[in-house]
Design an enzyme around this catalytic site. Structure first.
Site, short mmCIF file in Angstrom:
data_model
loop_
_atom_site.label_atom_id
_atom_site.label_comp_id
_atom_site.label_asym_id
_atom_site.label_seq_id
_atom_site.Cartn_x
_atom_site.Cartn_y
_atom_site.Cartn_z
N GLY A 49 -27.67 -29.84 -22.71
CA GLY A 49 -27.67 -28.52 -22.09
C GLY A 49 -26.28 -27.92 -22.19
O GLY A 49 -25.30 -28.66 -22.30
N GLN A 54 -19.23 -22.57 -20.53
CA GLN A 54 -18.69 -23.74 -21.24
C GLN A 54 -18.25 -23.42 -22.66
O GLN A 54 -17.67 -24.27 -23.33
CB GLN A 54 -19.73 -24.87 -21.28
CG GLN A 54 -19.98 -25.48 -19.92
CD GLN A 54 -20.93 -26.65 -20.04
OE1 GLN A 54 -22.13 -26.46 -20.15
NE2 GLN A 54 -20.39 -27.85 -20.04
N CYS A 98 -20.90 -34.28 -18.48
CA CYS A 98 -20.72 -32.84 -18.70
C CYS A 98 -19.78 -32.67 -19.88
O CYS A 98 -18.72 -33.33 -19.93
CB CYS A 98 -20.13 -32.20 -17.44
SG CYS A 98 -19.83 -30.44 -17.64
N LEU A 99 -20.13 -31.80 -20.81
CA LEU A 99 -19.29 -31.62 -22.00
C LEU A 99 -17.90 -31.09 -21.62
O LEU A 99 -16.94 -31.29 -22.37
CB LEU A 99 -19.96 -30.67 -23.00
CG LEU A 99 -21.25 -31.21 -23.63
CD1 LEU A 99 -21.85 -30.16 -24.55
CD2 LEU A 99 -21.01 -32.51 -24.38
N HIS A 140 -28.08 -28.83 -13.29
CA HIS A 140 -26.67 -29.03 -13.65
C HIS A 140 -26.12 -27.78 -14.35
O HIS A 140 -25.04 -27.28 -14.00
CB HIS A 140 -26.54 -30.25 -14.57
CG HIS A 140 -25.15 -30.46 -15.10
ND1 HIS A 140 -24.33 -31.49 -14.68
CD2 HIS A 140 -24.42 -29.75 -16.01
CE1 HIS A 140 -23.17 -31.40 -15.30
NE2 HIS A 140 -23.19 -30.36 -16.13
N GLU A 141 -26.88 -27.27 -15.34
CA GLU A 141 -26.39 -26.12 -16.11
C GLU A 141 -26.34 -24.86 -15.22
O GLU A 141 -25.44 -24.04 -15.36
CB GLU A 141 -27.28 -25.87 -17.33
CG GLU A 141 -27.31 -27.01 -18.34
CD GLU A 141 -25.93 -27.49 -18.76
OE1 GLU A 141 -24.97 -26.70 -18.75
OE2 GLU A 141 -25.80 -28.69 -19.07
N HIS A 144 -23.21 -24.33 -13.39
CA HIS A 144 -22.12 -23.74 -14.18
C HIS A 144 -22.07 -22.21 -14.02
O HIS A 144 -20.99 -21.62 -14.04
CB HIS A 144 -22.29 -24.06 -15.67
CG HIS A 144 -21.76 -25.40 -16.06
ND1 HIS A 144 -20.42 -25.72 -15.99
CD2 HIS A 144 -22.38 -26.51 -16.51
CE1 HIS A 144 -20.25 -26.97 -16.40
NE2 HIS A 144 -21.42 -27.48 -16.72
ZN ZN Z 1 -21.76 -29.43 -17.31
#
Ligand code: ZN
Length: 188
Positions: A49, A54, A98-99, A140-141, A144
């Site tokens: 995701g 991000q 998380c990226l 999660h996304e 953000h």
């Molecule tokens: Zn993340």
């Protein structure tokens, strides 16, 4: 022909990750190109995701593919201007990565299910329910877009455990922003 967008992942503690993202107003070819480039970046980074902040964009766009595999196009889910209107089911705890926090994994507790209202890439209304892993990724996304990050959802114990890695990210961020050092004077 225009150049293909090539995003890099924005890392903690870049300020854009802390901003509330703004709704998309125009469903045009720019949005389509952004979404396409977000998928490319997500797959290249081995993610499941990715949220627009991000990649440095203060926009309410999420791309998700719970399989993480570009071949599984049928599992791709693009959510524009999403709102989680309901969360339901038992609370579950799962390790999340998380990226924007490379190499950092922490257990996060969330309700199992969520109901989402959003638009698709053409501006059509969507209303969808998710459970299990897909719901986890979407929650999660979605965080953000509100400026909420993995570090905020960690237990105090995990935060302590990851203190050095988090400090290193902050250090790298500051080092990258700092002006080039002045030439050192020798022989004094
Ligand atoms: Zn993340």
């Amino acid at each position: 022909m225009t150049a293909e967008l090539d995003f890099v992942v924005t890392l903690y503690p870049e300020p854009v990750l802390r901003k509330e993202a703004a709704p998309i107003e125009t469903f045009d070819e720019n949005l389509a190109a952004t979404v396409e480039a977000m998928y490319r970046r997500m797959y290249a980074s081995r993610g499941v995701g990715l949220a627009a902040p991000q990649v440095g964009l203060k926009q309410r766009i999420l791309v998700v593919n719970p399989s993480g595999e570009a071949e599984n196009k049928d599992q791709e889910l693009t959510l524009v201007n999403p709102t989680i209107v309901d969360r339901f089911g038992p609370e579950t705890t799962m390790e999340e990565g998380c990226l924007s926090f490379p190499q950092i994994y922490a257990e996060v507790t969330r309700p199992d299910g969520c109901k989402v209202k959003a638009k698709d890439i053409e501006g059509n209304e969507l209303e969808l329910e998710f459970e299990g892993f897909a719901s986890r990724v979407i929650q999660h996304e979605y965080d953000h877009l509100q400026g909420i990050l993995l570090v905020d959802r960690m237990s105090p114990a995990d935060k302590l455990r990851h203190r050095a890695a988090l400090d290193e990210l902050i250090y790298q961020y500051k080092a990258a922003k700092a002006p080039a050092p002045k030439r050192r004077l020798f022989g004094r």
